[in-house]
Design a protein around this motif. Structure first.
Motif, short mmCIF file in Angstrom:
data_model
loop_
_atom_site.label_atom_id
_atom_site.label_comp_id
_atom_site.label_asym_id
_atom_site.label_seq_id
_atom_site.Cartn_x
_atom_site.Cartn_y
_atom_site.Cartn_z
N MET A 106 1.25 9.16 -6.44
CA MET A 106 1.67 10.55 -5.89
C MET A 106 2.55 10.83 -7.07
O MET A 106 2.45 12.13 -7.64
N GLU A 107 3.89 10.09 -7.04
CA GLU A 107 4.58 10.46 -8.21
C GLU A 107 4.25 10.55 -9.74
O GLU A 107 4.37 11.63 -10.55
N ALA A 108 3.07 9.66 -10.32
CA ALA A 108 2.43 9.66 -11.25
C ALA A 108 1.67 11.15 -11.68
O ALA A 108 1.55 11.61 -12.77
N MET A 109 1.28 11.68 -10.51
CA MET A 109 0.47 12.86 -10.53
C MET A 109 1.39 14.14 -10.50
O MET A 109 0.87 15.10 -10.33
N ASN A 110 2.69 13.74 -10.26
CA ASN A 110 3.71 14.84 -10.15
C ASN A 110 3.82 15.66 -9.03
O ASN A 110 3.98 16.76 -8.67
N ILE A 111 3.28 14.91 -7.97
CA ILE A 111 3.12 15.83 -6.40
C ILE A 111 3.91 14.50 -5.55
O ILE A 111 3.56 14.93 -4.15
N GLY A 112 4.61 13.89 -6.02
CA GLY A 112 5.24 12.84 -5.02
C GLY A 112 6.08 13.54 -3.93
O GLY A 112 6.16 13.18 -2.65
N GLY B 210 0.77 -1.16 0.15
CA GLY B 210 -0.01 0.03 -0.11
C GLY B 210 0.97 1.34 -0.02
O GLY B 210 0.43 2.14 -0.73
N CYS B 211 1.90 1.11 0.67
CA CYS B 211 2.84 2.42 0.85
C CYS B 211 3.44 2.69 -0.63
O CYS B 211 3.65 3.82 -0.85
N LYS B 212 3.74 1.34 -1.07
CA LYS B 212 4.46 1.48 -2.64
C LYS B 212 3.53 2.30 -3.41
O LYS B 212 3.67 3.16 -4.37
N ALA B 213 2.31 1.70 -3.67
CA ALA B 213 1.19 2.18 -4.16
C ALA B 213 1.06 3.62 -4.15
O ALA B 213 0.57 4.58 -5.10
N LEU B 214 1.01 3.90 -2.91
CA LEU B 214 0.58 5.45 -2.55
C LEU B 214 1.70 6.32 -3.25
O LEU B 214 1.48 7.60 -3.76
N LYS B 215 2.93 5.96 -2.97
CA LYS B 215 4.13 6.74 -3.38
C LYS B 215 4.11 6.76 -4.80
O LYS B 215 4.06 7.93 -5.51
#
Length: 585
Positions: A345-351, A337-342
Protein backbone atom coordinates in the motif's frame (compact mmCIF):
# COMPACT_ATOMS: atom_id res chain seq x y z
CA UNK A 1 -26.78 47.84 4.79
CA UNK A 2 -24.78 44.63 4.68
CA UNK A 3 -26.01 43.81 8.18
CA UNK A 4 -29.63 44.19 7.05
CA UNK A 5 -29.07 41.86 4.08
CA UNK A 6 -27.49 39.21 6.32
CA UNK A 7 -30.38 39.50 8.76
CA UNK A 8 -32.93 39.14 5.96
CA UNK A 9 -31.09 36.10 4.58
CA UNK A 10 -30.92 34.47 8.01
CA UNK A 11 -34.63 35.12 8.52
CA UNK A 12 -35.43 33.62 5.13
CA UNK A 13 -33.37 30.49 5.85
CA UNK A 14 -35.00 30.11 9.22
CA UNK A 15 -38.44 30.10 7.64
CA UNK A 16 -37.48 27.22 5.36
CA UNK A 17 -35.91 25.21 8.20
CA UNK A 18 -37.07 21.91 9.62
CA UNK A 19 -38.59 23.54 12.68
CA UNK A 20 -41.36 25.05 10.56
CA UNK A 21 -42.59 21.70 9.27
CA UNK A 22 -41.64 19.24 12.03
CA UNK A 23 -43.10 18.52 15.45
CA UNK A 24 -40.71 16.62 17.71
CA UNK A 25 -41.18 14.70 20.95
CA UNK A 26 -37.96 12.81 20.44
CA UNK A 27 -36.35 11.24 23.51
CA UNK A 28 -38.83 12.61 26.03
CA UNK A 29 -39.52 9.19 27.55
CA UNK A 30 -43.27 9.78 27.71
CA UNK A 31 -45.52 6.85 28.65
CA UNK A 32 -48.53 7.45 26.47
CA UNK A 33 -51.21 4.93 27.38
CA UNK A 34 -54.55 6.56 26.57
CA UNK A 35 -56.22 9.55 24.93
CA UNK A 36 -55.88 11.65 28.07
CA UNK A 37 -52.10 11.21 28.15
CA UNK A 38 -51.75 12.70 24.65
CA UNK A 39 -54.26 15.56 24.90
CA UNK A 40 -51.55 18.22 24.72
CA UNK A 41 -49.75 16.46 21.88
CA UNK A 42 -52.98 16.07 19.92
CA UNK A 43 -53.75 19.77 20.28
CA UNK A 44 -50.29 20.72 19.05
CA UNK A 45 -50.69 18.43 16.03
CA UNK A 46 -54.12 19.85 15.26
CA UNK A 47 -52.85 23.44 15.54
CA UNK A 48 -49.82 22.76 13.31
CA UNK A 49 -51.26 23.84 9.98
CA UNK A 50 -48.61 22.56 7.54
CA UNK A 51 -47.20 19.65 9.54
CA UNK A 52 -44.85 17.51 7.46
CA UNK A 53 -42.97 15.43 10.03
CA UNK A 54 -43.66 13.94 13.45
CA UNK A 55 -40.95 12.56 15.75
CA UNK A 56 -42.10 10.08 18.38
CA UNK A 57 -38.76 8.30 18.97
CA UNK A 58 -37.91 7.38 22.52
CA UNK A 59 -41.46 7.36 23.88
CA UNK A 60 -43.83 4.45 24.43
CA UNK A 61 -47.21 4.62 22.72
CA UNK A 62 -50.22 2.44 23.59
CA UNK A 63 -53.19 1.55 21.39
CA UNK A 64 -55.59 4.21 22.66
CA UNK A 65 -52.92 6.90 22.58
CA UNK A 66 -52.07 5.94 19.00
CA UNK A 67 -55.74 6.22 18.02
CA UNK A 68 -55.92 9.73 19.45
CA UNK A 69 -52.73 10.81 17.67
CA UNK A 70 -54.02 9.21 14.47
CA UNK A 71 -57.26 11.20 14.68
CA UNK A 72 -55.25 14.40 14.80
CA UNK A 73 -53.23 13.35 11.74
CA UNK A 74 -56.29 12.71 9.58
CA UNK A 75 -56.33 16.31 8.30
CA UNK A 76 -52.58 16.65 7.65
CA UNK A 77 -52.46 16.36 3.86
CA UNK A 78 -48.93 17.76 3.65
CA UNK A 79 -47.50 15.12 5.98
CA UNK A 80 -44.35 13.42 4.61
CA UNK A 81 -42.05 11.95 7.26
CA UNK A 82 -42.69 9.45 10.07
CA UNK A 83 -39.84 9.25 12.58
CA UNK A 84 -41.34 6.51 14.73
CA UNK A 85 -38.38 4.41 15.84
CA UNK A 86 -38.19 3.05 19.41
CA UNK A 87 -41.75 4.01 20.33
CA UNK A 88 -43.17 0.77 21.72
CA UNK A 89 -40.77 0.00 24.59
CA UNK A 90 -42.48 -2.12 27.24
CA UNK A 91 -45.57 -2.74 25.12
CA UNK A 92 -47.07 -6.15 24.49
CA UNK A 93 -46.42 -7.29 20.96
CA UNK A 94 -50.18 -7.63 20.46
CA UNK A 95 -50.58 -3.87 21.07
CA UNK A 96 -48.29 -2.83 18.23
CA UNK A 97 -50.24 -3.89 15.09
CA UNK A 98 -53.47 -2.04 16.03
CA UNK A 99 -51.47 1.05 17.02
CA UNK A 100 -49.64 1.04 13.68
CA UNK A 101 -52.84 0.33 11.75
CA UNK A 102 -54.51 3.37 13.33
CA UNK A 103 -51.61 5.68 12.50
CA UNK A 104 -51.26 4.30 8.98
CA UNK A 105 -54.97 4.53 8.19
CA UNK A 106 -54.98 8.15 9.33
CA UNK A 107 -52.20 9.06 6.91
CA UNK A 108 -54.05 7.38 4.04
CA UNK A 109 -57.24 9.24 4.97
CA UNK A 110 -55.33 12.53 5.10
CA UNK A 111 -53.99 11.99 1.59
CA UNK A 112 -50.41 12.17 2.87
CA UNK A 113 -47.51 11.54 0.48
CA UNK A 114 -44.80 9.91 2.58
CA UNK A 115 -41.11 10.17 1.79
CA UNK A 116 -39.70 8.69 5.03
CA UNK A 117 -41.02 5.85 7.18
CA UNK A 118 -38.71 4.98 10.08
CA UNK A 119 -39.86 2.26 12.50
CA UNK A 120 -36.42 1.00 13.55
CA UNK A 121 -35.73 -0.46 17.00
CA UNK A 122 -39.31 -1.61 17.50
CA UNK A 123 -39.14 -5.35 18.22
CA UNK A 124 -42.53 -6.04 16.70
CA UNK A 125 -41.80 -9.22 14.73
CA UNK A 126 -43.87 -10.39 11.75
CA UNK A 127 -47.09 -9.11 13.36
CA UNK A 128 -45.68 -5.60 13.38
CA UNK A 129 -45.10 -5.81 9.64
CA UNK A 130 -48.77 -6.74 9.32
CA UNK A 131 -49.47 -3.49 11.14
CA UNK A 132 -47.97 -1.43 8.29
CA UNK A 133 -49.06 -3.69 5.45
CA UNK A 134 -52.07 -1.56 4.48
CA UNK A 135 -50.04 1.62 4.68
CA UNK A 136 -47.25 0.24 2.49
CA UNK A 137 -49.71 -0.79 -0.23
CA UNK A 138 -51.60 2.51 -0.14
CA UNK A 139 -51.31 5.75 -2.11
CA UNK A 140 -49.56 7.29 0.90
CA UNK A 141 -46.45 5.22 0.07
CA UNK A 142 -46.35 5.72 -3.69
CA UNK A 143 -43.84 8.51 -3.00
CA UNK A 144 -41.82 6.68 -0.32
CA UNK A 145 -38.06 7.22 -0.63
CA UNK A 146 -36.69 5.90 2.69
CA UNK A 147 -37.87 2.79 4.54
CA UNK A 148 -36.02 2.12 7.78
CA UNK A 149 -36.85 -1.05 9.70
CA UNK A 150 -33.60 -1.75 11.51
CA UNK A 151 -33.65 -4.16 14.46
CA UNK A 152 -37.35 -5.02 14.31
CA UNK A 153 -37.14 -8.82 14.57
CA UNK A 154 -39.16 -9.28 11.40
CA UNK A 155 -37.91 -12.80 10.76
CA UNK A 156 -38.50 -14.70 7.54
CA UNK A 157 -42.27 -14.26 7.76
CA UNK A 158 -42.05 -10.51 8.24
CA UNK A 159 -39.57 -10.23 5.38
CA UNK A 160 -41.99 -12.01 3.06
CA UNK A 161 -44.92 -9.80 4.11
CA UNK A 162 -42.78 -6.71 3.61
CA UNK A 163 -41.64 -7.86 0.17
CA UNK A 164 -45.18 -8.64 -0.96
CA UNK A 165 -46.36 -5.21 0.26
CA UNK A 166 -43.61 -3.38 -1.63
CA UNK A 167 -44.32 -5.38 -4.79
CA UNK A 168 -48.03 -4.56 -4.53
CA UNK A 169 -47.26 -0.88 -3.91
CA UNK A 170 -45.06 -0.80 -6.99
CA UNK A 171 -47.77 -2.48 -9.05
CA UNK A 172 -50.48 -0.09 -7.83
CA UNK A 173 -48.37 3.03 -8.20
CA UNK A 174 -47.15 2.00 -11.66
CA UNK A 175 -50.76 1.61 -12.79
CA UNK A 176 -51.29 5.27 -11.87
CA UNK A 177 -48.14 6.40 -13.67
CA UNK A 178 -46.11 7.10 -10.51
CA UNK A 179 -44.10 3.92 -9.83
CA UNK A 180 -42.64 3.49 -6.35
CA UNK A 181 -39.02 4.68 -6.41
CA UNK A 182 -37.62 3.67 -3.01
CA UNK A 183 -34.07 4.95 -2.57
CA UNK A 184 -33.01 3.90 0.94
CA UNK A 185 -33.76 0.49 2.51
CA UNK A 186 -32.51 -0.32 6.02
CA UNK A 187 -33.29 -3.65 7.67
CA UNK A 188 -30.31 -4.83 9.73
CA UNK A 189 -30.64 -7.32 12.60
CA UNK A 190 -33.96 -8.82 11.49
CA UNK A 191 -33.23 -12.56 11.11
CA UNK A 192 -34.42 -12.43 7.52
CA UNK A 193 -32.26 -15.42 6.55
CA UNK A 194 -32.29 -16.73 2.99
CA UNK A 195 -36.03 -16.89 2.38
CA UNK A 196 -36.69 -13.38 3.68
CA UNK A 197 -33.76 -11.95 1.73
CA UNK A 198 -34.81 -13.74 -1.45
CA UNK A 199 -38.35 -12.41 -1.17
CA UNK A 200 -37.07 -8.86 -0.70
CA UNK A 201 -34.67 -9.31 -3.61
CA UNK A 202 -37.71 -9.71 -5.86
CA UNK A 203 -39.04 -6.34 -4.71
CA UNK A 204 -35.63 -4.68 -5.12
CA UNK A 205 -35.27 -6.01 -8.64
CA UNK A 206 -38.74 -4.79 -9.56
CA UNK A 207 -38.21 -1.25 -8.23
CA UNK A 208 -34.68 -0.74 -9.60
CA UNK A 209 -34.41 2.61 -7.82
CA UNK A 210 -32.33 1.85 -4.72
CA UNK A 211 -29.37 4.02 -3.78
CA UNK A 212 -28.65 2.57 -0.32
CA UNK A 213 -29.19 -0.96 1.00
CA UNK A 214 -28.30 -1.81 4.59
CA UNK A 215 -29.01 -5.43 5.65
CA UNK A 216 -26.29 -6.43 8.15
CA UNK A 217 -26.66 -9.30 10.65
CA UNK A 218 -29.53 -11.17 9.05
CA UNK A 219 -28.25 -14.75 8.91
CA UNK A 220 -28.17 -14.69 5.12
CA UNK A 221 -26.08 -17.40 3.42
CA UNK A 222 -25.00 -17.69 -0.19
CA UNK A 223 -28.44 -18.55 -1.69
CA UNK A 224 -29.90 -15.33 -0.25
CA UNK A 225 -26.76 -13.37 -1.10
CA UNK A 226 -26.96 -14.62 -4.68
CA UNK A 227 -30.60 -13.53 -4.96
CA UNK A 228 -29.69 -10.07 -3.62
CA UNK A 229 -26.77 -9.85 -6.04
CA UNK A 230 -29.06 -10.52 -8.99
CA UNK A 231 -31.46 -7.85 -7.75
CA UNK A 232 -28.72 -5.26 -7.21
CA UNK A 233 -27.78 -5.45 -10.89
CA UNK A 234 -31.10 -3.78 -11.66
CA UNK A 235 -30.41 -0.85 -9.32
CA UNK A 236 -27.89 1.11 -11.37
CA UNK A 237 -27.86 4.12 -9.01
CA UNK A 238 -26.84 2.08 -5.96
CA UNK A 239 -24.24 3.99 -3.92
CA UNK A 240 -24.04 2.07 -0.62
CA UNK A 241 -24.29 -1.70 -0.13
CA UNK A 242 -23.92 -2.90 3.47
CA UNK A 243 -24.32 -6.65 4.05
CA UNK A 244 -21.95 -6.86 7.02
CA UNK A 245 -22.02 -10.00 9.18
CA UNK A 246 -23.82 -12.34 6.81
CA UNK A 247 -22.18 -15.44 5.30
CA UNK A 248 -21.18 -15.18 1.64
CA UNK A 249 -18.60 -17.96 1.23
CA UNK A 250 -17.04 -18.11 -2.23
CA UNK A 251 -20.34 -18.66 -4.03
CA UNK A 252 -21.95 -15.55 -2.61
CA UNK A 253 -18.79 -13.52 -3.19
CA UNK A 254 -18.63 -14.63 -6.82
CA UNK A 255 -22.26 -13.60 -7.32
CA UNK A 256 -21.62 -10.20 -5.75
CA UNK A 257 -18.51 -9.72 -7.87
CA UNK A 258 -20.64 -10.24 -10.97
CA UNK A 259 -23.34 -7.87 -9.73
CA UNK A 260 -20.86 -5.09 -8.93
CA UNK A 261 -19.76 -5.01 -12.56
CA UNK A 262 -23.11 -3.37 -13.32
CA UNK A 263 -22.87 -0.76 -10.53
CA UNK A 264 -20.61 2.08 -11.59
CA UNK A 265 -22.10 4.47 -9.00
CA UNK A 266 -21.19 2.36 -5.98
CA UNK A 267 -19.26 4.31 -3.33
CA UNK A 268 -19.38 2.17 -0.18
CA UNK A 269 -19.11 -1.62 -0.06
CA UNK A 270 -19.32 -3.26 3.37
CA UNK A 271 -18.83 -7.01 3.18
CA UNK A 272 -17.04 -7.20 6.52
CA UNK A 273 -17.46 -10.39 8.58
CA UNK A 274 -19.01 -12.11 5.55
CA UNK A 275 -16.55 -15.00 5.13
CA UNK A 276 -15.72 -14.14 1.52
CA UNK A 277 -12.53 -16.26 1.75
CA UNK A 278 -9.50 -15.90 -0.53
CA UNK A 279 -11.17 -16.92 -3.79
CA UNK A 280 -14.11 -14.62 -3.12
CA UNK A 281 -11.82 -11.72 -2.28
CA UNK A 282 -9.84 -12.24 -5.50
CA UNK A 283 -13.08 -12.25 -7.53
CA UNK A 284 -14.18 -9.02 -5.86
CA UNK A 285 -10.73 -7.51 -6.45
CA UNK A 286 -11.01 -8.23 -10.17
CA UNK A 287 -14.32 -6.35 -10.33
CA UNK A 288 -12.94 -3.42 -8.34
CA UNK A 289 -9.93 -3.23 -10.61
CA UNK A 290 -12.05 -3.20 -13.77
CA UNK A 291 -14.70 -0.70 -12.64
CA UNK A 292 -16.25 1.11 -9.64
CA UNK A 293 -14.61 4.47 -10.53
CA UNK A 294 -15.96 6.43 -7.54
CA UNK A 295 -15.43 3.83 -4.80
CA UNK A 296 -14.78 5.50 -1.43
CA UNK A 297 -14.82 2.63 1.08
CA UNK A 298 -14.21 -1.11 0.79
CA UNK A 299 -14.64 -3.32 3.86
CA UNK A 300 -13.55 -6.94 3.54
CA UNK A 301 -12.60 -7.44 7.17
CA UNK A 302 -12.95 -10.74 9.08
CA UNK A 303 -13.39 -12.83 5.95
CA UNK A 304 -10.64 -15.49 6.28
CA UNK A 305 -8.70 -13.71 3.53
CA UNK A 306 -5.06 -14.76 3.14
CA UNK A 307 -2.01 -12.71 2.14
CA UNK A 308 -2.22 -13.41 -1.59
CA UNK A 309 -5.88 -12.38 -1.77
CA UNK A 310 -5.30 -9.27 0.36
CA UNK A 311 -2.48 -8.16 -1.95
CA UNK A 312 -4.81 -8.65 -4.93
CA UNK A 313 -7.35 -6.37 -3.26
CA UNK A 314 -4.67 -3.77 -2.55
CA UNK A 315 -3.55 -3.85 -6.17
CA UNK A 316 -7.15 -3.44 -7.31
CA UNK A 317 -7.67 -0.14 -5.45
CA UNK A 318 -4.42 1.56 -6.42
CA UNK A 319 -6.05 3.77 -9.06
CA UNK A 320 -9.22 4.59 -7.14
CA UNK A 321 -8.81 8.35 -6.80
CA UNK A 322 -11.73 8.78 -4.42
CA UNK A 323 -10.90 5.89 -2.10
CA UNK A 324 -10.84 6.92 1.57
CA UNK A 325 -10.57 3.59 3.40
CA UNK A 326 -9.68 -0.05 2.79
CA UNK A 327 -10.51 -2.35 5.72
CA UNK A 328 -8.82 -5.77 5.73
CA UNK A 329 -8.59 -6.19 9.49
CA UNK A 330 -9.31 -9.51 11.19
CA UNK A 331 -8.28 -11.70 8.28
CA UNK A 332 -5.68 -14.48 8.07
CA UNK A 333 -2.57 -12.65 6.83
CA UNK A 334 -0.10 -13.51 9.53
CA UNK A 335 2.65 -11.19 10.69
CA UNK A 336 4.58 -11.36 7.41
CA UNK A 337 1.38 -10.92 5.41
CA UNK A 338 0.44 -7.78 7.35
CA UNK A 339 3.88 -6.32 6.66
CA UNK A 340 3.67 -7.23 2.98
CA UNK A 341 0.25 -5.60 2.68
CA UNK A 342 1.37 -2.41 4.41
CA UNK A 343 4.50 -2.24 2.23
CA UNK A 344 2.45 -2.75 -0.94
CA UNK A 345 0.00 0.00 0.00
CA UNK A 346 2.84 2.40 0.85
CA UNK A 347 4.64 1.60 -2.40
CA UNK A 348 1.49 2.70 -4.25
CA UNK A 349 1.35 5.88 -2.11
CA UNK A 350 -1.96 4.89 -0.53
CA UNK A 351 -0.67 3.49 2.76
CA UNK A 352 -2.77 5.97 4.76
CA UNK A 353 -5.98 4.44 3.37
CA UNK A 354 -5.35 1.04 4.97
CA UNK A 355 -7.28 0.52 8.19
CA UNK A 356 -5.86 -1.14 11.28
CA UNK A 357 -4.69 -4.76 11.07
CA UNK A 358 -4.58 -5.20 14.84
CA UNK A 359 -7.10 -8.05 14.92
CA UNK A 360 -5.44 -10.20 12.28
CA UNK A 361 -6.10 -13.89 12.95
CA UNK A 362 -2.69 -15.07 11.80
CA UNK A 363 -1.88 -17.43 8.97
CA UNK A 364 -4.52 -20.15 8.51
CA UNK A 365 -3.74 -23.62 9.77
CA UNK A 366 -3.62 -26.48 7.27
CA UNK A 367 -7.15 -27.68 8.05
CA UNK A 368 -8.59 -28.64 4.73
CA UNK A 369 -11.12 -31.02 6.26
CA UNK A 370 -12.97 -28.18 8.00
CA UNK A 371 -13.00 -26.23 4.77
CA UNK A 372 -14.34 -29.24 2.91
CA UNK A 373 -17.12 -29.52 5.47
CA UNK A 374 -18.04 -25.90 4.86
CA UNK A 375 -18.10 -26.51 1.12
CA UNK A 376 -20.33 -29.54 1.60
CA UNK A 377 -22.70 -27.41 3.67
CA UNK A 378 -22.64 -24.78 0.95
CA UNK A 379 -23.62 -27.41 -1.59
CA UNK A 380 -26.57 -28.42 0.57
CA UNK A 381 -27.77 -24.82 0.61
CA UNK A 382 -27.19 -24.22 -3.09
CA UNK A 383 -29.67 -22.28 -5.17
CA UNK A 384 -30.01 -23.26 -8.76
CA UNK A 385 -28.74 -20.60 -11.14
CA UNK A 386 -31.52 -21.53 -13.58
CA UNK A 387 -34.07 -20.74 -10.87
CA UNK A 388 -32.63 -17.26 -10.44
CA UNK A 389 -32.61 -16.68 -14.19
CA UNK A 390 -36.26 -17.76 -14.42
CA UNK A 391 -37.16 -15.37 -11.62
CA UNK A 392 -35.28 -12.62 -13.44
CA UNK A 393 -37.23 -13.28 -16.64
CA UNK A 394 -40.54 -13.22 -14.77
CA UNK A 395 -39.70 -9.81 -13.33
CA UNK A 396 -40.40 -8.28 -16.73
CA UNK A 397 -44.02 -9.29 -16.31
CA UNK A 398 -44.20 -8.17 -12.66
CA UNK A 399 -44.92 -11.76 -11.56
CA UNK A 400 -42.56 -11.79 -8.63
CA UNK A 401 -44.64 -12.75 -5.62
CA UNK A 402 -43.91 -16.49 -5.88
CA UNK A 403 -40.38 -17.78 -6.59
CA UNK A 404 -40.07 -20.09 -9.57
CA UNK A 405 -39.20 -23.66 -8.68
CA UNK A 406 -35.75 -24.98 -9.53
CA UNK A 407 -35.64 -27.04 -12.68
CA UNK A 408 -33.30 -29.65 -11.24
CA UNK A 409 -34.56 -32.27 -8.77
CA UNK A 410 -34.54 -31.21 -5.14
CA UNK A 411 -32.55 -33.44 -2.79
CA UNK A 412 -33.18 -34.10 0.90
CA UNK A 413 -30.14 -32.08 1.99
CA UNK A 414 -31.38 -29.03 0.11
CA UNK A 415 -34.84 -29.38 1.66
CA UNK A 416 -33.53 -29.78 5.20
CA UNK A 417 -31.15 -26.82 4.78
CA UNK A 418 -33.91 -24.48 3.61
CA UNK A 419 -37.32 -26.15 3.93
CA UNK A 420 -40.24 -25.15 1.73
CA UNK A 421 -43.51 -26.89 0.79
CA UNK A 422 -42.49 -26.91 -2.86
CA UNK A 423 -39.15 -28.61 -2.12
CA UNK A 424 -40.86 -31.28 -0.02
CA UNK A 425 -43.35 -32.10 -2.77
CA UNK A 426 -40.58 -32.20 -5.37
CA UNK A 427 -38.90 -35.02 -3.44
CA UNK A 428 -41.64 -37.21 -4.93
CA UNK A 429 -43.53 -40.23 -3.71
CA UNK A 430 -40.47 -41.72 -2.00
CA UNK A 431 -39.81 -38.58 0.09
CA UNK A 432 -40.56 -40.31 3.41
CA UNK A 433 -38.07 -43.08 2.70
CA UNK A 434 -35.44 -40.58 1.44
CA UNK A 435 -35.74 -38.45 4.58
CA UNK A 436 -35.67 -41.53 6.81
CA UNK A 437 -32.42 -42.60 5.13
CA UNK A 438 -30.85 -39.13 5.28
CA UNK A 439 -31.33 -38.32 8.98
CA UNK A 440 -29.02 -39.98 11.50
CA UNK A 441 -31.53 -41.12 14.13
CA UNK A 442 -28.73 -42.21 16.44
CA UNK A 443 -28.37 -38.46 17.14
CA UNK A 444 -31.46 -37.32 19.05
CA UNK A 445 -30.65 -33.64 18.56
CA UNK A 446 -30.36 -33.93 14.78
CA UNK A 447 -33.59 -35.93 14.71
CA UNK A 448 -35.40 -33.20 16.67
CA UNK A 449 -34.05 -30.51 14.38
CA UNK A 450 -35.10 -32.48 11.30
CA UNK A 451 -38.58 -32.97 12.77
CA UNK A 452 -39.01 -29.21 13.26
CA UNK A 453 -37.72 -28.41 9.78
CA UNK A 454 -40.18 -30.83 8.16
CA UNK A 455 -43.04 -29.61 10.36
CA UNK A 456 -42.31 -25.96 9.57
CA UNK A 457 -43.77 -26.32 6.05
CA UNK A 458 -47.06 -27.89 7.27
CA UNK A 459 -50.11 -26.27 5.64
CA UNK A 460 -53.57 -26.86 7.08
CA UNK A 461 -55.30 -25.74 3.88
CA UNK A 462 -53.19 -27.83 1.47
CA UNK A 463 -53.81 -31.57 1.73
CA UNK A 464 -50.87 -32.52 -0.49
CA UNK A 465 -48.38 -30.62 1.65
CA UNK A 466 -50.01 -31.65 4.92
CA UNK A 467 -49.95 -35.35 4.01
CA UNK A 468 -46.37 -35.10 2.73
CA UNK A 469 -45.29 -33.55 6.06
CA UNK A 470 -47.09 -36.11 8.24
CA UNK A 471 -45.97 -39.11 6.17
CA UNK A 472 -42.35 -37.91 6.33
CA UNK A 473 -42.52 -37.30 10.08
CA UNK A 474 -44.14 -40.69 10.70
CA UNK A 475 -41.42 -42.47 8.74
CA UNK A 476 -38.63 -40.58 10.51
CA UNK A 477 -39.92 -40.99 14.07
CA UNK A 478 -41.14 -44.56 13.60
CA UNK A 479 -37.60 -45.48 12.58
CA UNK A 480 -36.10 -43.43 15.43
CA UNK A 481 -38.23 -44.92 18.23
CA UNK A 482 -37.69 -48.45 16.90
CA UNK A 483 -33.91 -48.01 16.91
CA UNK A 484 -32.42 -49.42 20.16
CA UNK A 485 -29.71 -46.74 20.38
CA UNK A 486 -32.17 -43.86 19.95
CA UNK A 487 -32.41 -41.69 23.08
CA UNK A 488 -36.04 -40.67 23.17
CA UNK A 489 -35.62 -38.64 26.34
CA UNK A 490 -32.93 -36.50 24.68
CA UNK A 491 -35.16 -36.07 21.63
CA UNK A 492 -38.05 -34.73 23.72
CA UNK A 493 -35.84 -32.48 25.85
CA UNK A 494 -34.26 -31.02 22.69
CA UNK A 495 -37.75 -30.35 21.30
CA UNK A 496 -38.71 -28.56 24.51
CA UNK A 497 -35.58 -26.39 24.28
CA UNK A 498 -36.06 -25.55 20.62
CA UNK A 499 -39.73 -24.70 21.18
CA UNK A 500 -38.74 -22.34 24.00
CA UNK A 501 -40.48 -24.32 26.75
CA UNK A 502 -37.30 -24.89 28.77
CA UNK A 503 -33.90 -23.22 28.84
CA UNK A 504 -30.79 -25.05 27.74
CA UNK A 505 -27.62 -25.18 29.81
CA UNK A 506 -25.75 -24.95 26.50
CA UNK A 507 -27.58 -21.70 25.65
CA UNK A 508 -29.22 -23.20 22.58
CA UNK A 509 -31.44 -20.59 20.94
CA UNK A 510 -35.11 -21.57 20.35
CA UNK A 511 -36.42 -21.68 16.79
CA UNK A 512 -39.05 -19.31 15.45
CA UNK A 513 -42.07 -21.42 16.37
CA UNK A 514 -44.83 -21.67 13.75
CA UNK A 515 -48.21 -23.36 13.90
CA UNK A 516 -46.95 -26.23 11.76
CA UNK A 517 -44.61 -27.33 14.56
CA UNK A 518 -47.52 -27.72 16.97
CA UNK A 519 -49.86 -29.26 14.39
CA UNK A 520 -47.24 -31.91 13.61
CA UNK A 521 -46.57 -32.56 17.30
CA UNK A 522 -50.31 -32.96 17.86
CA UNK A 523 -50.34 -35.65 15.17
CA UNK A 524 -47.28 -37.41 16.60
CA UNK A 525 -48.73 -37.54 20.12
CA UNK A 526 -51.59 -39.71 18.84
CA UNK A 527 -49.39 -42.23 17.02
CA UNK A 528 -48.63 -45.68 18.36
CA UNK A 529 -44.86 -45.27 17.91
CA UNK A 530 -44.68 -42.28 20.28
CA UNK A 531 -44.22 -43.43 23.90
CA UNK A 532 -47.02 -42.25 26.16
CA UNK A 533 -44.59 -41.19 28.90
CA UNK A 534 -43.36 -38.48 26.54
CA UNK A 535 -46.92 -37.30 26.03
CA UNK A 536 -47.00 -36.72 29.80
CA UNK A 537 -43.74 -34.75 29.63
CA UNK A 538 -45.02 -32.50 26.83
CA UNK A 539 -48.30 -31.90 28.65
CA UNK A 540 -46.56 -30.97 31.90
CA UNK A 541 -44.23 -28.41 30.30
CA UNK A 542 -47.01 -26.84 28.25
CA UNK A 543 -49.14 -26.45 31.38
CA UNK A 544 -46.22 -24.91 33.29
CA UNK A 545 -45.74 -22.30 30.56
CA UNK A 546 -49.27 -21.04 29.76
CA UNK A 547 -47.94 -18.01 27.88
CA UNK A 548 -45.41 -19.97 25.85
CA UNK A 549 -46.32 -20.48 22.21
CA UNK A 550 -49.02 -17.82 22.65
CA UNK A 551 -48.36 -16.57 19.12
CA UNK A 552 -49.58 -19.89 17.73
CA UNK A 553 -53.02 -19.46 19.29
CA UNK A 554 -55.41 -22.23 18.27
CA UNK A 555 -52.61 -24.65 17.35
CA UNK A 556 -51.29 -24.51 20.91
CA UNK A 557 -54.77 -25.05 22.36
CA UNK A 558 -55.40 -27.99 20.03
CA UNK A 559 -52.09 -29.56 21.01
CA UNK A 560 -52.90 -29.22 24.72
CA UNK A 561 -56.33 -30.79 24.18
CA UNK A 562 -54.85 -33.71 22.26
CA UNK A 563 -52.19 -34.31 24.90
CA UNK A 564 -54.85 -34.35 27.62
CA UNK A 565 -57.06 -36.69 25.59
CA UNK A 566 -54.21 -39.13 24.92
CA UNK A 567 -53.27 -39.10 28.61
CA UNK A 568 -56.88 -39.78 29.63
CA UNK A 569 -57.24 -42.62 27.12
CA UNK A 570 -54.00 -44.14 28.35
CA UNK A 571 -55.13 -43.93 31.97
CA UNK A 572 -58.48 -45.50 31.04
CA UNK A 573 -56.74 -48.25 29.10
CA UNK A 574 -54.38 -48.94 32.01
CA UNK A 575 -57.30 -49.04 34.46
CA UNK A 576 -59.26 -51.45 32.24
CA UNK A 577 -56.18 -53.62 31.81
CA UNK A 578 -55.71 -53.85 35.58
CA UNK A 579 -59.37 -54.71 36.12
CA UNK A 580 -59.18 -57.46 33.53
CA UNK A 581 -56.11 -58.95 35.17
CA UNK A 582 -57.74 -58.74 38.61
CA UNK A 583 -60.87 -60.56 37.42
CA UNK A 584 -58.72 -63.22 35.77
CA UNK A 585 -56.74 -63.72 38.95
Amino acid sequence: MATDIVAQLANSLAKTGVEDVELSYKGQGKKLDDAESVEEMVKEIQDFEDLQALRLEGNTVGVEAAKAIAKALETKSKFKRCYWSDMFTGRLRSEIPPALNSLGDALVLAGAKLTVLDLSDNAFGPDGVRGIERLLKSTACYTLQELRLNNCGMGIGGGKILAASLIQCHKNSSAEGTPLGLKVFVAGRNRLENDGATALAQAFQLMGSLEEVHMPQNGINHPGVTALAKAMQHNADLRILNLNDNTFTEKGAFAMAQALKHLRNIQVINFGDCLVRPAGAIALAATVSEGLPILRELNLSFGEITEEAALAVAQAVKNKDQLEKLDLNGNSLGEDGCKALKNAMEAMNIGELLGSLSDDEGEPEDDEDDHDDDEEEDDDEDVDEEEIEEEEEESNGNKLSTPVAASRPTDVSSFLSFPSPDKLLKLGATRAMLIEQQVDVSDATKTAEAFLKIASVYKEDNDDVKNAVLDSIDALLRKAFSTPSFQGCNFVSTLLVLLGLIKSEDKVAPVLVVRGHLNALQHVASQDYFPKEYVDVLAVFLSRNPKALESCGNARNSLQSTLQRVRSEDCEHTHTHRLTHTETD
